[in-house]
Design an enzyme around this catalytic site. Structure first.
Site, PDB file in Angstrom:
ATOM      1  N   CYS A   2     -43.746  55.597  34.398  1.00 28.80           N
ATOM      2  CA  CYS A   2     -43.305  56.525  35.456  1.00 28.80           C
ATOM      3  C   CYS A   2     -41.909  56.146  35.928  1.00 28.80           C
ATOM      4  CB  CYS A   2     -44.271  56.487  36.645  1.00 28.80           C
ATOM      5  SG  CYS A   2     -45.940  57.033  36.242  1.00 28.80           S
ATOM      6  N   CYS A   9     -46.827  52.225  37.950  1.00 29.38           N
ATOM      7  CA  CYS A   9     -46.755  52.726  36.571  1.00 29.38           C
ATOM      8  C   CYS A   9     -45.361  52.510  35.967  1.00 29.38           C
ATOM      9  CB  CYS A   9     -47.118  54.210  36.583  1.00 29.38           C
ATOM     10  SG  CYS A   9     -46.801  55.079  35.048  1.00 29.38           S
TER      11      CYS A   9
END
Length: 169
Positions: free
Chosen positions: A97, A94
């Site tokens: 993230c 991600c």
């Protein structure tokens, strides 16, 4: 996240090898050491040239980072915590993230002693993510007294997370 703080010019004579290691420590610059690189460049079909070394600050290993929490540690670390807990749900693939990780680590340092901060890898602990209805990552949830109090979804600015945290301290 590391950055270049200062350029050092160090004569080879001032380098001292570290016992039992392939790295070298700077004798007069504490906390710095040289790690030889293992990468090489192909010069021709038979020759390769080493690309040198990289200088590493040993202090980077001591930086406070938010530790991981798993299915087996969730109950004791989050639900039974004696202080408010901030949990970041993330996954290695991600991009957002990775953008928010430094912010979470900074908050862990900033609120040390007042707030516990953990990260849950949703690929490794999908049960926790399912239990709390995590459908998008990153998702940051604040828990207090074992109860979910507030969730923030997405890579938000530090100020958004700080405002959320301050409500529960």
């Amino acid at each position: 996240m590391a950055g270049l703080l200062e350029t050092l010019i160090v004569p080879r004579a001032s380098l001292a090898p570290v016992a039992g290691s392939t790295s070298v420590r700077f004798s007069q610059f504490r906390g710095l050491k040289i790690h030889p690189t293992r990468s090489s460049v192909k010069l021709s079909s038979t020759r390769k040239a080493r690309l040198g070394s990289r200088i590493v600050c040993e202090a980077q290993d001591t930086a406070v980072e938010a530790p991981a929490v798993t299915d087996s540690t969730w109950q004791s670390l989050v639900l039974e915590a004696d202080a408010p807990v901030l949990v970041e749900f993330w996954a290695p693939w991600c991009g957002p993230c990775r953008m928010i990780h430094p912010v979470i680590d900074k908050l862990a340092k900033q609120y040390a002693g007042k707030l516990k901060v953990y990260k849950v890898n949703t690929d490794e602990s999908p049960g926790i993510a399912t239990q709390y209805g995590i459908r998008s990552i990153p998702t940051v949830i604040v828990f207090k007294n074992g109860e979910k109090k507030e969730a923030v979804i997405g890579a938000v600015p530090e100020s958004t997370l700080t405002t959320c945290i301050e409500k529960f301290l």
